[in-house]
Design a protein around this motif. Sequence first.
Motif, PDB file in Angstrom:
ATOM      1  N   VAL A  26       0.828  -1.208   0.000  1.00  0.00           N
ATOM      2  CA  VAL A  26       0.000   0.000   0.000  1.00  0.00           C
ATOM      3  C   VAL A  26       0.865   1.262   0.000  1.00  0.00           C
ATOM      4  N   LEU A  27       1.907   1.284   0.791  1.00  0.00           N
ATOM      5  CA  LEU A  27       2.720   2.488   0.937  1.00  0.00           C
ATOM      6  C   LEU A  27       3.672   2.745  -0.224  1.00  0.00           C
ATOM      7  N   GLU A  28       4.105   1.720  -0.922  1.00  0.00           N
ATOM      8  CA  GLU A  28       5.093   1.909  -1.964  1.00  0.00           C
ATOM      9  C   GLU A  28       4.493   2.230  -3.324  1.00  0.00           C
ATOM     10  N   GLY A  29       3.220   2.050  -3.523  1.00  0.00           N
ATOM     11  CA  GLY A  29       2.599   2.390  -4.789  1.00  0.00           C
ATOM     12  C   GLY A  29       2.279   3.868  -4.869  1.00  0.00           C
ATOM     13  N   PRO A  30       1.756   4.303  -6.008  1.00  0.00           N
ATOM     14  CA  PRO A  30       1.336   5.700  -6.104  1.00  0.00           C
ATOM     15  C   PRO A  30       0.097   5.946  -5.240  1.00  0.00           C
ATOM     16  N   ASN A  80       0.921  13.328  -5.997  1.00  0.00           N
ATOM     17  CA  ASN A  80       1.298  11.932  -5.816  1.00  0.00           C
ATOM     18  C   ASN A  80       2.085  11.829  -4.513  1.00  0.00           C
ATOM     19  N   GLN A  81       1.473  11.276  -3.485  1.00  0.00           N
ATOM     20  CA  GLN A  81       2.120  11.141  -2.186  1.00  0.00           C
ATOM     21  C   GLN A  81       2.779   9.782  -2.009  1.00  0.00           C
ATOM     22  N   GLY A  82       2.756   8.975  -3.053  1.00  0.00           N
ATOM     23  CA  GLY A  82       3.313   7.634  -2.957  1.00  0.00           C
ATOM     24  C   GLY A  82       4.780   7.572  -3.342  1.00  0.00           C
ATOM     25  N   ARG A  83       5.269   6.344  -3.485  1.00  0.00           N
ATOM     26  CA  ARG A  83       6.681   6.133  -3.792  1.00  0.00           C
ATOM     27  C   ARG A  83       6.931   5.702  -5.221  1.00  0.00           C
ATOM     28  N   LEU A  84       5.881   5.596  -6.038  1.00  0.00           N
ATOM     29  CA  LEU A  84       6.033   5.231  -7.445  1.00  0.00           C
ATOM     30  C   LEU A  84       5.343   6.266  -8.312  1.00  0.00           C
ATOM     31  N   VAL A 116       3.101  11.649 -16.846  1.00  0.00           N
ATOM     32  CA  VAL A 116       3.640  10.788 -15.787  1.00  0.00           C
ATOM     33  C   VAL A 116       3.911  11.663 -14.573  1.00  0.00           C
ATOM     34  N   LEU A 117       3.202  11.380 -13.504  1.00  0.00           N
ATOM     35  CA  LEU A 117       3.360  12.115 -12.254  1.00  0.00           C
ATOM     36  C   LEU A 117       4.295  11.329 -11.351  1.00  0.00           C
ATOM     37  N   GLU A 118       5.462  11.895 -11.133  1.00  0.00           N
ATOM     38  CA  GLU A 118       6.495  11.226 -10.350  1.00  0.00           C
ATOM     39  C   GLU A 118       6.157  11.270  -8.853  1.00  0.00           C
ATOM     40  N   PRO A 119       6.838  10.458  -8.038  1.00  0.00           N
ATOM     41  CA  PRO A 119       6.580  10.467  -6.590  1.00  0.00           C
ATOM     42  C   PRO A 119       6.835  11.847  -5.985  1.00  0.00           C
ATOM     43  N   HIS A 120       5.987  12.234  -5.070  1.00  0.00           N
ATOM     44  CA  HIS A 120       6.085  13.482  -4.321  1.00  0.00           C
ATOM     45  C   HIS A 120       6.081  14.712  -5.227  1.00  0.00           C
ATOM     46  N   GLN A 121       5.380  14.621  -6.339  1.00  0.00           N
ATOM     47  CA  GLN A 121       5.232  15.737  -7.266  1.00  0.00           C
ATOM     48  C   GLN A 121       3.754  16.082  -7.369  1.00  0.00           C
ATOM     49  N   TYR A 153     -11.814  14.633 -11.336  1.00  0.00           N
ATOM     50  CA  TYR A 153     -11.270  13.283 -11.417  1.00  0.00           C
ATOM     51  C   TYR A 153     -10.049  13.266 -12.339  1.00  0.00           C
ATOM     52  N   VAL A 154      -9.245  12.245 -12.163  1.00  0.00           N
ATOM     53  CA  VAL A 154      -8.194  11.883 -13.115  1.00  0.00           C
ATOM     54  C   VAL A 154      -8.293  10.390 -13.352  1.00  0.00           C
ATOM     55  N   HIS A 155      -7.975   9.979 -14.572  1.00  0.00           N
ATOM     56  CA  HIS A 155      -7.889   8.559 -14.906  1.00  0.00           C
ATOM     57  C   HIS A 155      -6.429   8.141 -14.883  1.00  0.00           C
ATOM     58  N   ARG A 156      -6.139   7.088 -14.134  1.00  0.00           N
ATOM     59  CA  ARG A 156      -4.806   6.499 -14.123  1.00  0.00           C
ATOM     60  C   ARG A 156      -4.699   5.478 -15.237  1.00  0.00           C
ATOM     61  N   ALA A 157      -3.481   5.196 -15.658  1.00  0.00           N
ATOM     62  CA  ALA A 157      -3.272   4.077 -16.564  1.00  0.00           C
ATOM     63  C   ALA A 157      -3.746   2.822 -15.838  1.00  0.00           C
ATOM     64  N   GLY A 158      -4.436   1.973 -16.529  1.00  0.00           N
ATOM     65  CA  GLY A 158      -5.018   0.795 -15.890  1.00  0.00           C
ATOM     66  C   GLY A 158      -6.504   0.968 -15.655  1.00  0.00           C
ATOM     67  N   GLY A 159      -7.022   2.170 -15.894  1.00  0.00           N
ATOM     68  CA  GLY A 159      -8.455   2.394 -15.848  1.00  0.00           C
ATOM     69  C   GLY A 159      -9.036   2.909 -14.554  1.00  0.00           C
ATOM     70  N   LYS A 160      -8.242   3.070 -13.513  1.00  0.00           N
ATOM     71  CA  LYS A 160      -8.796   3.526 -12.243  1.00  0.00           C
ATOM     72  C   LYS A 160      -9.058   5.025 -12.283  1.00  0.00           C
ATOM     73  N   LYS A 161     -10.225   5.417 -11.797  1.00  0.00           N
ATOM     74  CA  LYS A 161     -10.621   6.822 -11.741  1.00  0.00           C
ATOM     75  C   LYS A 161     -10.496   7.296 -10.292  1.00  0.00           C
ATOM     76  N   ILE A 162      -9.721   8.357 -10.078  1.00  0.00           N
ATOM     77  CA  ILE A 162      -9.529   8.922  -8.745  1.00  0.00           C
ATOM     78  C   ILE A 162     -10.285  10.243  -8.694  1.00  0.00           C
ATOM     79  N   ARG A 163     -11.189  10.395  -7.713  1.00  0.00           N
ATOM     80  CA  ARG A 163     -12.009  11.607  -7.585  1.00  0.00           C
ATOM     81  C   ARG A 163     -11.529  12.471  -6.422  1.00  0.00           C
ATOM     82  N   SER A 164     -11.857  13.735  -6.520  1.00  0.00           N
ATOM     83  CA  SER A 164     -11.559  14.651  -5.420  1.00  0.00           C
ATOM     84  C   SER A 164     -12.516  14.381  -4.272  1.00  0.00           C
TER      85      SER A 164
END
Length: 175
Positions: A26-30, A80-84, A116-121, A153-164
Amino acid sequence: MTSLIISIIALCVSISNVTWQLARFVLEGPRLRVHLKVGALGRDNLVSIPVENVKNLDETFASLASRGFSQPVLVVEVVNQGRLGVQLLDFGVDVPKGLSLKVVEGVVTDTPMPYVLEPHQEATWAMPFEYVANFARACKETWPNETHPLKAYVHRAGGKKIRSAQGLPLTFTDV
């Protein structure tokens, strides 16, 4: 008795190992956070305000216009608060019933999609607010007796939709 104690210790170690592996996964992914803001463009700058701090859209846009920021926009900020890193395919706004607005042309900011949103950006995109107002009117015509908050919202590669988490409750006198 000794074998029971060894079995209990082995069980505890295996449970802690599985827990640690799950936490690392969980922690190492985006980990994306999407923020919805309103703002305006002017003087080659973009100024924005989180939607939870906006009490009246007309007054907010009038105040910004009086300071030289004359083009109202809706801003989508992604952190992106993750590590990937993660590839973002598109952005927009939607309502809980499934109707969504994705701007194909007329995006105000220069950051291209896919991105491509890098980690901590973080990255920011904006669209003219008139598009959002027209979308809100279409929602009102489709569901005349209901109000729906607009969420970014934003769509990630892989089809997941992330909402505010925060939404913009548009009253139709504002748009």
